[in-house]
Design a protein around this motif. Structure first.
Motif, PDB file in Angstrom:
ATOM      1  N   TRP A  39       0.645  -1.313   0.113  1.00 62.20           N
ATOM      2  CA  TRP A  39       0.033   0.003  -0.122  1.00 62.20           C
ATOM      3  C   TRP A  39       0.839   1.129  -0.149  1.00 62.20           C
ATOM      4  O   TRP A  39       0.506   2.289  -0.634  1.00 62.20           O
ATOM      5  CB  TRP A  39      -1.174  -0.252   1.155  1.00 62.20           C
ATOM      6  N   ASN A  82      -9.775  -2.498   3.035  1.00 62.48           N
ATOM      7  CA  ASN A  82     -10.208  -3.948   2.586  1.00 62.48           C
ATOM      8  C   ASN A  82     -11.934  -3.867   2.321  1.00 62.48           C
ATOM      9  O   ASN A  82     -12.456  -3.187   3.187  1.00 62.48           O
ATOM     10  CB  ASN A  82      -9.765  -4.785   3.778  1.00 62.48           C
ATOM     11  N   GLN A 113      -6.460  -9.755  -1.653  1.00 59.21           N
ATOM     12  CA  GLN A 113      -5.670  -9.589  -0.360  1.00 59.21           C
ATOM     13  C   GLN A 113      -5.649 -11.007   0.310  1.00 59.21           C
ATOM     14  O   GLN A 113      -6.731 -11.406   0.831  1.00 59.21           O
ATOM     15  CB  GLN A 113      -6.283  -8.504   0.502  1.00 59.21           C
ATOM     16  N   SER A 153      -4.468  -5.224   8.356  1.00 60.67           N
ATOM     17  CA  SER A 153      -3.788  -6.443   9.021  1.00 60.67           C
ATOM     18  C   SER A 153      -4.343  -6.856  10.300  1.00 60.67           C
ATOM     19  O   SER A 153      -4.806  -8.018  10.776  1.00 60.67           O
ATOM     20  CB  SER A 153      -2.492  -6.460   8.835  1.00 60.67           C
ATOM     21  N   SER A 203      -1.669  -8.854   6.306  1.00 62.81           N
ATOM     22  CA  SER A 203      -2.494  -9.040   4.845  1.00 62.81           C
ATOM     23  C   SER A 203      -1.730  -8.423   3.836  1.00 62.81           C
ATOM     24  O   SER A 203      -1.170  -7.186   4.271  1.00 62.81           O
ATOM     25  CB  SER A 203      -3.769  -8.541   5.099  1.00 62.81           C
ATOM     26  N   GLY A 205      -1.006  -8.606  -0.638  1.00 66.34           N
ATOM     27  CA  GLY A 205      -1.465  -9.067  -1.932  1.00 66.34           C
ATOM     28  C   GLY A 205      -0.804 -10.434  -2.304  1.00 66.34           C
ATOM     29  O   GLY A 205      -0.047 -11.123  -1.302  1.00 66.34           O
ATOM     30  N   TYR A 263     -10.136  -8.402  -0.574  1.00 59.88           N
ATOM     31  CA  TYR A 263      -9.715  -7.610  -1.628  1.00 59.88           C
ATOM     32  C   TYR A 263      -9.283  -6.137  -1.031  1.00 59.88           C
ATOM     33  O   TYR A 263      -9.956  -5.611  -0.148  1.00 59.88           O
ATOM     34  CB  TYR A 263     -11.259  -7.280  -2.542  1.00 59.88           C
ATOM     35  N   THR A 264      -8.203  -5.722  -1.601  1.00 60.34           N
ATOM     36  CA  THR A 264      -7.842  -4.402  -1.317  1.00 60.34           C
ATOM     37  C   THR A 264      -8.517  -3.445  -2.301  1.00 60.34           C
ATOM     38  O   THR A 264      -8.895  -3.762  -3.427  1.00 60.34           O
ATOM     39  CB  THR A 264      -6.167  -4.091  -1.766  1.00 60.34           C
TER      40      THR A 264
END
Length: 328
Positions: A39, A82, A113, A153, A203, A205, A263-264
């Motif tokens: 990120w 997220n 993610q 996370s 967390s 990718g 998912y991000t």
């Protein structure tokens, strides 16, 4: 009376201009993530891209929880989070979102993610640990770390222990004779490599450089989870089951490993001008290949799934753009 009318008209114009400026700012504040993670890298790349092609944008550090709250309150314009967390926030379904957020919506689902529980291989072999479920069931003393409270996370790691195992990890791990720390991606990587941690959870990718970095420093095992536990987490947080397949990391050689999947996304304040949001989506998608050089997972950006299903709320400008592209 004439002067009074003129004064009222002038005041009305000033108020209208002020409201327009609030909806269409001259500069955006993009809330990224903590240093060392995907990120952080992608946030800088997006800010540079949008500044060059769309609107001046400043990238600032942030976290998945804080970014939703700050977008809702207008303290930031948009940022990473997220998708499952946005869903929880919009419903006001649990701490720290006790009441629904009204001004935080989705700009786009970006990429998948994965939540990794990275364990030192010598720790796993010493205790003959088969999975995260096994570690918890046997209450093995564990020196544990995740990212700080307020990050995506820590939110989902807390959710995994809470909904999957029915415990507060911050208390349970200490009761078992272990410890709990909070670290950055790079800080946690160094701690586990230097044998100051047994397990580091976060967390990130699908193809994560931080996992590869840890692998280059020490032998590790990615701890999987039982499907029953994954389903319990999914029932509360809307997460799904992903698998870490052999060939991505050198520590995964033969059997796919089941982990919590999400998912991000980019969360955006809903009162931001529709055209501005439309143009942000357009610039991002048309430069997908460039962005994937910063974070390879951006190759997953797909107009067909950029807008999550109802009842998750997305920005009207984003919905307009992604629908147009998906229809082509």
């Amino acid at each position: 009376m004439k002067k009074f009318i003129i004064f009222c008209l002038a005041l009305f114009c000033m108020l209208t201009a002020s409201m327009a400026a609030a909806d269409s700012p001259s500069q955006l504040r993009f809330m990224a993530g903590p240093p060392g993670g995907n990120w952080f890298a992608l946030g800088g790349a997006l800010a540079d891209l949008w500044s060059h092609d769309t609107i001046p944008t400043t990238s600032i550090t942030g976290g998945a929880v804080a970014n939703i709250i700050n977008a809702d309150k207008g303290k930031g314009d948009l940022g990473f989070s997220n998708t499952s967390m946005v869903a929880v926030a919009q419903k006001g379904a649990g701490a720290p979102f006790e009441t629904p957020v009204d001004n935080a919506t989705i700009l786009a689902n970006l990429y998948t993610q994965y939540t990794y529980f990275i364990a030192r291989k010598d720790f796993v072999e010493k205790h003959d640990i088969k999975s995260l479920d096994d570690l918890v069931a046997r209450k093995i003393p564990t020196r544990f770390a995740t990212l700080k409270t307020g990050t995506g996370s820590e939110f989902i790691v807390n959710g995994i222990f809470k909904s999957g195992f029915g415990l507060d990890y911050r208390e349970a791990l200490k009761e078992w004779g272990g410890s709990v720390e909070y670290a950055s991606y790079s800080g946690g990587a160094d701690l586990i490599a230097d044998n100051h941690l047994d397990v580091f959870a976060f967390s990130v990718g699908k193809v994560a450089s931080i996992v590869m970095q840890i692998e280059s420093q020490t032998d590790i095992v990615i701890l999987g989870m039982e499907q029953e536990t994954l389903d319990k987490v999914g029932a509360v947080y809307g997460t799904v089951t992903f698998t870490v397949d052999p060939g991505i990391y050198k520590s995964v050689t033969d059997t796919p490993i089941k982990v919590v999947g999400d998912y991000t996304c980019i969360v955006v304040r809903n009162d931001l001008d529709e055209k501005v949001v439309y143009d942000l989506c357009k610039t991002m998608y048309e430069n997908q290949e460039t962005l994937s050089k910063a974070v390879v997972d951006m190759k997953e950006l797909n107009p067909a799934i950029a807008i999550p299903a109802a009842p998750i709320k997305s920005h009207s400008g984003a919905m307009k753009y992604w629908a147009e592209v998906a229809a082509k």
